[in-house]
Design an enzyme around this catalytic site. Structure first.
Site, PDB file in Angstrom:
ATOM      1  N   TYR A 156      -0.025 -10.026   2.083  1.00 15.14           N
ATOM      2  CA  TYR A 156      -1.147  -9.073   2.123  1.00 15.14           C
ATOM      3  C   TYR A 156      -0.564  -7.669   2.129  1.00 15.14           C
ATOM      4  O   TYR A 156       0.439  -7.396   2.805  1.00 15.14           O
ATOM      5  CB  TYR A 156      -1.987  -9.291   3.386  1.00 15.14           C
ATOM      6  CG  TYR A 156      -3.077  -8.261   3.601  1.00 15.14           C
ATOM      7  CD1 TYR A 156      -4.358  -8.468   3.094  1.00 15.14           C
ATOM      8  CD2 TYR A 156      -2.828  -7.084   4.293  1.00 15.14           C
ATOM      9  CE1 TYR A 156      -5.359  -7.521   3.270  1.00 15.14           C
ATOM     10  CE2 TYR A 156      -3.829  -6.129   4.481  1.00 15.14           C
ATOM     11  CZ  TYR A 156      -5.089  -6.361   3.968  1.00 15.14           C
ATOM     12  OH  TYR A 156      -6.080  -5.422   4.143  1.00 15.14           O
TER      13      TYR A 156
ATOM     14  N   GLU B 259      -6.480  -2.454  -1.364  1.00 17.56           N
ATOM     15  CA  GLU B 259      -6.177  -3.733  -0.720  1.00 17.56           C
ATOM     16  C   GLU B 259      -5.759  -4.751  -1.775  1.00 17.56           C
ATOM     17  O   GLU B 259      -6.497  -4.984  -2.739  1.00 17.56           O
ATOM     18  CB  GLU B 259      -7.399  -4.245   0.045  1.00 17.56           C
ATOM     19  CG  GLU B 259      -7.138  -5.519   0.826  1.00 17.56           C
ATOM     20  CD  GLU B 259      -8.372  -5.989   1.578  1.00 17.56           C
ATOM     21  OE1 GLU B 259      -8.320  -6.066   2.808  1.00 17.56           O
ATOM     22  OE2 GLU B 259      -9.398  -6.264   0.923  1.00 17.56           O
TER      23      GLU B 259
END
Length: 417
Positions: A138, A227
């Protein structure tokens, strides 16, 4: 996306559909922007009809592809369409399959945990090469209130809900402050890649460059978030941004005109779009007391006070400091579109916004819209005496109060009567 937690003295009203203070763009647009900044992604092509999907798959050059519904919501793979078709993400192995699945997605509404029961319309699909991740990470660039600047947030535990990771295994989250002007140094970016466990020097180099380039696009395009989930290290050694979520600060629209042309208003609530066109900030809630307030802080306080006294706000509506009579009328029209609204509470603190202008708008809207539900008004500040006189002389059944709590209690009582 990671969010800050706020202390609550009492429960906030549930928001039926979350409105963000930033522009979001579709995944295929995000991929195009990432590629412009040197961030590697799987090869992909958008399609806006079943025939386009067929031709895209036919000319792609690879057999195994992923087809994704382009809807501004998370959880697409676990969602379902209003026509009964399951999932917004599918593996395909032929142009015929691409056409078949695209025909079921396009024109239908995809319902996920983030869209609410109404779902969001799918106007496009994206076909991408299927790459097999060896490990999923991530990565995100966010503004951090505690450090008063941007940070790189990363984790080895990608491909899942990052809020769950932060809650269950907070030690798995690595937060790296970024110098706003200088950006992320190669040394710091490489150190993060090593901490995350990228195996080879080449993979570490690729990951570090991605982290640096993510900050460049974040800063250049006035973003509120970048993101990447997941950021994948594939079996053939490539480091790729497999899925992207962007947010752009709406205050920067004046200098990001090309980005804001990418806005897809079909993904937004029609009333909120209509409100924005009139200079109003409007968010639908699930209560029965319509609120018309000037200033976001006072609007939040008004909803809190209504909730404190047992009421349920039906909306957040900030008319801002430059509203005129027409804008106030439009605000009333928006409030009255919700059948659940049983009373309206107007709470104005006049500063830049003059109370008499609001009063004129309230009176005109009440007459022109033939308002049939109780209207409670609290006006304080600039020209409030004139405003109160206008309301008194209007002959309309408008309940006027000086105190915030007093007016809130009256609005709650009227809505529950």
């Amino acid at each position: 996306m990671l969010r800050c937690a706020f202390a609550k003295s009492f429960p906030r009203p549930a928001i039926a559909q979350v409105q963000k203070r930033y522009l979001s763009i579709h995944e295929f647009r995000s991929v195009e922007l990432l590629n412009q900044y040197g961030v590697a992604t799987p090869k992909s092509v958008p399609a806006f009809s079943a025939d386009e999907a067929f031709n895209a798959a036919k000319n792609f050059g690879k057999d195994k592809l992923v087809i994704k519904a382009q809807v501004l919501a998370g959880g697409r793979g676990k969602g379902h369409f209003d026509n009964g078709f399951k999932s917004g993400v599918h593996l395909i192995d032929s142009p015929e399959k691409a056409k078949e699945i695209a025909s079921k997605m396009l024109g239908a509404k995809l319902i996920t945990k983030q869209t609410g029961a109404g779902g969001r319309l799918c106007n496009a699909v994206m076909l991408a090469e299927a790459r097999t991740p060896e490990h999923e990470y991530y990565a995100a660039i966010l503004n951090d209130r505690s450090s008063l600047g941007p940070v790189l947030v990363t984790s080895r535990e990608g491909g899942m809900n990052i809020e769950d990771v932060a809650r269950d295994t907070p030690e798995a989250i690595i937060t790296t402050p970024i110098d706003f002007e200088k950006g992320l140094s190669t040394e710091d970016a490489t150190a993060v890649a090593k901490k995350l466990g990228f195996k080879t020097d080449e993979a570490q180099k690729q990951a570090a460059e991605i982290f640096q380039n993510l900050y460049k696009v974040f800063k250049d395009k006035d973003m509120t978030q970048v993101e990447i989930n997941p950021l994948a290290e594939t079996q053939d050694g490539a480091v790729l941004a497999m899925d992207a979520k962007f947010g752009f600060d709406e205050n920067a629209e004046f200098r990001q005109k090309e980005i804001f042309k990418l806005r897809d208003t079909t993904q937004e609530d029609p009333q909120e779009v209509e409100a924005a066109e009139s200079g109003l900030n409007f968010i639908k809630l699930d209560g029965n007391i319509g609120c018309l307030v000037n200033g976001a802080g006072l609007a939040m306080a008004t909803m809190d006070v209504l909730t404190l006294h047992g009421g349920r706000p039906a909306n957040f509506l900030d008319v801002g400091g430059g509203a005129n009579k027409d804008a106030v009328k439009k605000a009333f029209e928006l409030l009255l579109t919700e059948k659940a609204v049983r009373a309206i509470y107007v709470n104005i603190f006049g500063g830049i916004m003059r109370c008499d202008v609001i009063a004129e708008g309230v009176i005109a809207a009440t007459k022109e819209l033939d308002l049939q539900i109780p209207l409670i008004v609290r006006l304080q500040g600039t020209k409030s005496d004139i405003a109160k006189k206008l309301i008194q002389e209007s002959g309309l059944k408008i309940q006027a109060f000086d105190g915030l709590d007093e007016g809130a209690r009256a609005a709650v009582a009227a809505a529950n009567a």
